[in-house]
Design a protein around this motif. Sequence first.
Motif, mmCIF file in Angstrom:
data_model
loop_
_atom_site.group_PDB
_atom_site.id
_atom_site.type_symbol
_atom_site.label_atom_id
_atom_site.label_comp_id
_atom_site.label_asym_id
_atom_site.label_seq_id
_atom_site.Cartn_x
_atom_site.Cartn_y
_atom_site.Cartn_z
ATOM 1 N N ILE A 215 -6.338 18.206 -76.094
ATOM 2 C CA ILE A 215 -5.557 17.826 -74.930
ATOM 3 C C ILE A 215 -4.214 18.556 -75.002
ATOM 4 N N SER A 216 -3.882 19.279 -73.946
ATOM 5 C CA SER A 216 -2.627 20.020 -73.925
ATOM 6 C C SER A 216 -1.474 19.107 -73.519
ATOM 7 N N LYS A 217 -0.259 19.626 -73.612
ATOM 8 C CA LYS A 217 0.918 18.856 -73.224
ATOM 9 C C LYS A 217 0.880 18.503 -71.738
ATOM 10 N N GLU A 218 0.164 19.317 -70.975
ATOM 11 C CA GLU A 218 0.043 19.064 -69.530
ATOM 12 C C GLU A 218 -1.131 18.154 -69.207
ATOM 13 N N GLY A 219 -1.861 17.713 -70.235
ATOM 14 C CA GLY A 219 -2.997 16.832 -70.031
ATOM 15 C C GLY A 219 -4.302 17.550 -69.765
ATOM 16 N N LYS A 220 -4.328 18.868 -69.953
ATOM 17 C CA LYS A 220 -5.532 19.657 -69.703
ATOM 18 C C LYS A 220 -6.505 19.522 -70.858
ATOM 19 N N ILE A 221 -7.800 19.399 -70.537
ATOM 20 C CA ILE A 221 -8.860 19.263 -71.534
ATOM 21 C C ILE A 221 -9.426 20.631 -71.890
ATOM 22 N N THR A 222 -9.605 20.877 -73.181
ATOM 23 C CA THR A 222 -10.368 22.029 -73.658
ATOM 24 C C THR A 222 -11.388 21.510 -74.654
ATOM 25 N N TYR A 223 -12.659 21.732 -74.377
ATOM 26 C CA TYR A 223 -13.700 21.306 -75.310
ATOM 27 C C TYR A 223 -13.717 22.257 -76.505
ATOM 28 N N THR A 224 -14.015 21.706 -77.688
ATOM 29 C CA THR A 224 -13.958 22.539 -78.889
ATOM 30 C C THR A 224 -14.971 22.101 -79.928
ATOM 31 N N GLN A 225 -15.418 23.071 -80.701
ATOM 32 C CA GLN A 225 -16.195 22.820 -81.913
ATOM 33 C C GLN A 225 -15.533 23.589 -83.053
ATOM 34 N N PHE A 226 -15.609 23.016 -84.260
ATOM 35 C CA PHE A 226 -14.955 23.598 -85.435
ATOM 36 C C PHE A 226 -15.973 24.300 -86.325
ATOM 37 N N HIS A 227 -15.556 25.427 -86.893
ATOM 38 C CA HIS A 227 -16.382 26.213 -87.811
ATOM 39 C C HIS A 227 -15.575 26.501 -89.074
ATOM 40 N N TYR A 228 -16.198 26.317 -90.224
ATOM 41 C CA TYR A 228 -15.557 26.576 -91.516
ATOM 42 C C TYR A 228 -16.401 27.630 -92.231
ATOM 43 N N ILE A 229 -15.905 28.852 -92.278
ATOM 44 C CA ILE A 229 -16.682 29.981 -92.779
ATOM 45 C C ILE A 229 -16.257 30.285 -94.220
ATOM 46 N N THR A 230 -17.219 30.240 -95.131
ATOM 47 C CA THR A 230 -16.896 30.430 -96.546
ATOM 48 C C THR A 230 -16.378 31.839 -96.807
ATOM 49 N N ASP A 231 -15.296 31.926 -97.559
ATOM 50 C CA ASP A 231 -14.736 33.224 -97.959
ATOM 51 C C ASP A 231 -15.460 33.791 -99.174
ATOM 52 N N GLN A 232 -16.333 33.001 -99.773
ATOM 53 C CA GLN A 232 -17.113 33.461 -100.930
ATOM 54 C C GLN A 232 -18.400 34.168 -100.506
ATOM 55 N N GLY A 233 -18.709 34.114 -99.205
ATOM 56 C CA GLY A 233 -19.961 34.667 -98.713
ATOM 57 C C GLY A 233 -21.086 33.653 -98.823
ATOM 58 N N VAL A 234 -21.986 33.676 -97.867
ATOM 59 C CA VAL A 234 -23.129 32.764 -97.873
ATOM 60 C C VAL A 234 -24.163 33.246 -98.885
ATOM 61 N N LYS A 235 -24.569 32.345 -99.759
ATOM 62 C CA LYS A 235 -25.636 32.635 -100.712
ATOM 63 C C LYS A 235 -26.604 31.455 -100.708
ATOM 64 N N ASN A 236 -27.875 31.756 -100.840
ATOM 65 C CA ASN A 236 -28.897 30.713 -100.803
ATOM 66 C C ASN A 236 -29.836 30.830 -101.988
ATOM 67 N N LEU A 237 -30.497 29.739 -102.278
ATOM 68 C CA LEU A 237 -31.484 29.699 -103.350
ATOM 69 C C LEU A 237 -32.873 29.880 -102.778
#
Length: 532
Positions: A215-237
């Motif tokens: 919500i902005s200071k003017e009351g405007k809505i912005t929809y959002t999703q958060f992403h957390y990207i590993t700095d170690q690189g993705v590794k899988n087993l």
Amino acid sequence: MSKELYANSKDDAVYSTSFGVPFPHHPYSAQRAGPTGPLLLQDTYLIDALAHFDRERIPERVVHAKGGGAHGYFEVTDDLSDITYAEPFQKAGYKCPVTVRFSTVGGERGSADSARDPRGFSIKHRTDWGNWDMVANNTPIFFIRDPIKFPHFIHTQKRDPQTNLGAGPDASHFWNYLTQNPESLHQITYMFGDRGTPDGWRHMNGYSGHTFKFISKEGKITYTQFHYITDQGVKNLSAEKAGELAGANPDSSQQDLFEAIDNGDYPSWTVYVQTMTPEQAEKFRYSILDLTKVWSHKEFPLRKVGKFVLNKNADNYFEEIEQVAFSPSNLPNGLEASADPVLQSRLFSYPDTHRHRLGPNFNQLPVNQPRTFQKGSGCPFLAGNFQRDGNMAINNQGNRPNYLSTIRPIQSVSVPDEDFKSTHNYTGVVTKKMEDESLSVQTEEAKKHDEKIWEGASYIYVSGIQDIDAEQPRALYEKVYDDAAKARFIENVVGHASSIKQPGLKEQVAKYFGQINDDLGQKVAKGLGVSY
């Protein structure tokens, strides 16, 4: 144990009773009626030690029971002041302490870190304006979009009511649920791919999954999703390695994180948001409230916000990690929950389970206590409210009246507020004029974007399956997975579903994946030895 503990073996503590009195005898000793006589009831030291031992275990989390974590900090590198008045995002360089907990979802507390399962990815930000919790996963989607389905699905992960066996000997419950609820297909396609078994917590990303609102200071809505990207690189087993670790070292992810931090190799994640305007949301092909869908990165590119770093292991796991309590309802002003029904249900469910596990005053435990309740914390205000008493009240707020009082009125602020010094109080009679003014302001705000969660009569609603529900899992399988990844995916599915004992269910599993394409359905059927 940490290197520091081995290096500093001197303990300054004096062995004492739980009431703080030094115990002058051997810690193993007990009072008896003579060297071979019976124990004495007056031995309060022994009784206290045994009674406390009998109560050492608290209920484990009904989901996310197995996990671990650490402490660190979150730092804003790129402000979001154009789309939100939430204080933590106003200026680049803002930094606050965090506690992070990673976990599996369905397993018990003693289960393996390497299990094929989503990973919980929760962050408690102790900001200068109160706690902000991001209760995320390492997958951008989930199995459900109807909240009542959550206990149903989780029950399929638990022990059979009759045999008390887990899903290993018979995966019928798991696949029986999935084939009846095909909106789960996207999450299953993700989870049985390579990322279903991450190589430790340091090498996986995190995603809010849910849509939130800035919500902005003017009351405007912005929809959002958060992403957390590993700095170690993705590794899988590989499936084989994950199975091997489950037997050889079920705590492999916890060990990896602890030893990395202990060695000064501090893991970090870069934080991004995806944003969408209400106008874009109305034209979007999918509902932004559907937890089984993702937003196109091409259409809605990632915007960098900051990073978080884990640089300190817990000194006491139980106190700092087992007792940490994350709640998606913990949001700063300027960041709100959307009408996503699964998120809405979690706003209740998470604090409720903490009250069950830890008691009504769980937010007063040091690991959970907001810094705003601590005098001298450097926060712009000291928090207070009217919650009092209950089990384990650690900070009962002194002699402040426990109701809205004119004797010593508690102050309030309006938001946004840059310095929180423009205070007022709400004591006294609420007049009809005040009621009308409040309704008028809220009515005008609602006109800026018509987002009615509740309108007219209530509806009994459950989402139905549509053809578009197969589009994103189909794109994941056909366009993201290469031939080798597709082969591993099929092998993982067949390996898991092969233990199904319910007659006819293996055929249903093949048809379930046939919704992606017939070739995949046929290959799953062939692997399971059934017709398609």
